[in-house]
Design an enzyme around this catalytic site. Sequence first.
Site, PDB file in Angstrom:
ATOM      1  CG  ASP A   1      46.414  62.136  -2.821  1.00 46.45           C
ATOM      2  OD1 ASP A   1      46.363  60.900  -2.228  1.00 46.45           O
ATOM      3  OD2 ASP A   1      47.748  62.061  -3.538  1.00 46.45           O
TER       4      ASP A   1
ATOM      5  CG  HIS B   1      41.743  59.160  -1.360  1.00 41.12           C
ATOM      6  ND1 HIS B   1      42.428  59.858  -0.507  1.00 41.12           N
ATOM      7  CD2 HIS B   1      42.675  59.375  -2.529  1.00 41.12           C
ATOM      8  CE1 HIS B   1      43.289  60.570  -0.952  1.00 41.12           C
ATOM      9  NE2 HIS B   1      43.672  60.229  -2.213  1.00 41.12           N
TER      10      HIS B   1
ATOM     11  CE1 TYR C   1      52.727  58.360  -2.338  1.00 36.99           C
ATOM     12  CE2 TYR C   1      53.041  58.959  -4.687  1.00 36.99           C
ATOM     13  CZ  TYR C   1      52.133  58.560  -3.451  1.00 36.99           C
ATOM     14  OH  TYR C   1      50.774  58.476  -3.518  1.00 36.99           O
TER      15      TYR C   1
END
Length: 647
Positions: A242, A446, A389
């Site tokens: 990630d 993930h 982000y």
Amino acid sequence: MAEKTKKLKAPVKPKRSWAIPIVLSSLATVGASYYVYYLLNAPPDMPKVNLEAYWGQYPMNPKPDQSIRPFKVEFSEVMINELRNLLLHRRPFAPPLEDVGFSYGFNSNFLTRVLDYWQNKYNFADREKFLNKYNHYITNIQGLDIHYVHVRPDVTQDVEVVPLLLLHGWPGSFREFYELIPELAPKQEHNFALELIIPSLPGFGFSQGPARTGLGSLEMAVVMRNLMERIGHKKYYIQGGDFGHIIGSIMATVFPENVLGFHSNMPMVFFHPMATFYTLLGSIMPSLIVEPEIYDRIYPLSKQMSFLLEETGYSHLQATKPDTVGIALTDSPAGLAAYILEKYSTWTNPSNKRASDGNLLSNFLLTHLLDNVMVYWASNSITTSIRFYVEALGSRQMGYKLDRIPTKVPTWGIKFKYEMFTQPDIILKLKYQNYLHTTIVDGGGHFAAFESPKILAQDVLQAIIMFREFWGVSKENVQDLPQPEPDMATSVHEFTVRDIYGRTIKLDKYKGYVLLIVNVASQCGLTDKNYEQLNELYNKYSKSRDFRILAFPCNQFNSQEPGTSKDIIKFMNKRNIEFDVFQKIEVNGENAHPLWKFLKRVQSGTLGDFIKWNFSKFIVDKNGIPVERFGPNVDPIDLEPHLGKYW
């Protein structure tokens, strides 16, 4: 006499040659193609890096405290009482639609069960103690207090200690590595041990968030580099997925002198024009681009794009209006749990969204999931974490074009089946010029460290062994111990072998185990049945009966094991082999491994002591003495009653 009229011939026009225009046109086309290719592949300039950029509150302290201070995770009574009160007095949720599972988001019926557990059964004192089982520290880096977990190995001085930086992503935290830590503990067969540094990224968990905009992926990589230097490490390995992949990749690109190797459980090259070209070409000519084992993880593109559009809405929201959603999640523990845990359902396996409980408890313990939620709740870091982000996906970061700058740092990837993003190796090698290996796993998603710690740990250790070999460190940096004379030896425990990863293994580690030793090949007519049944035997008895299988690849029988160790590892991973496999050897002739000379001496065959074919089998008792021998025609599963005599 009249003169005869001479007919004059018309002058012959020279034939027009088309060769020159065709050649010129071809050259122009080639030149234009090369120019376009160059534009697409030419690396941009390395961005300028400010190693001292300040991200803390002003006014700046002229003499900042740069010490490393012990830290404890604390769930105070005040915080616990407030949390329980909010959970108790939550408003009623709208009931879910019929048969939607998690496809509309977190199922509110199951959320009620989760929140009741959090309120009444989650043992805050016990979990606080659990989170503090390893040493935690805080140190100020570039104006921010950065938190990290530090696990030092307890080994003797002759064992080399090498540092490994473990980087989490969102919505993960340092907590997701806790099951991985014991799997990375020093092993007898290694002559190195890992020192683990597990930070909370700035703005995540117990690490302070920046006071102003601009701390993106590159700047966070600088913070992590400075943290490692503060701890005392100038050279180290990195593992991440990630955001941990993105930051680790940047560190390998910008600080190659510091990074000895980079391991990723989400190997990706996100923003490279040739990556797009190869991906599109793979849908037309897959054999040129994509490995068959991962084809269905990428294609058809329409299915993959539909999945990403459905699952990445959160990313757009967090990259545009993080504080709005952050306020809601900060104020509501129910909202925080639903928002985070929904990702642990769908990102583990997309089919989980059809289940009313998201199959969360099929892959994780609810206590462990709530540990991670508690990191965000106790630190009040959900808003500062999702602000990242904006910085990571903003035009400024994109302008660095870091995915187009190649790195020579040795790199290793592991691809879990349900990872959100998967790319073929041909794309990864655009950036990672020394991309050494891909491990393909037929399962998992993930959150690899949380869901599959054993698989991930084994892969990390394999990668570090290869990284060390890449840099010229001899395999395990040890000399083979002198082998006993096969005619004089009394036990297999006296011998030393190399495993498939190049590690030196003393067979005395198998004292107390019943062994099945077999020579194997990957291209034999007996391969499928033997490997399938060897796996079955191992899974059935390895834990319940102290049983081990030692497989030795051999290419002496019709050249049916021609591959390299890397090829054999790939073959093993495809078949999910769990028993021990060793480097390719010879079992007959002068160059036969001393172990096999010993096996044949003690248990000679009916037509001589030589090995007849692939998949000859020796049973060895707990004292290391070969007690029975079976030919290739005997199936492994038929050995059960024979093995039973030696439990």
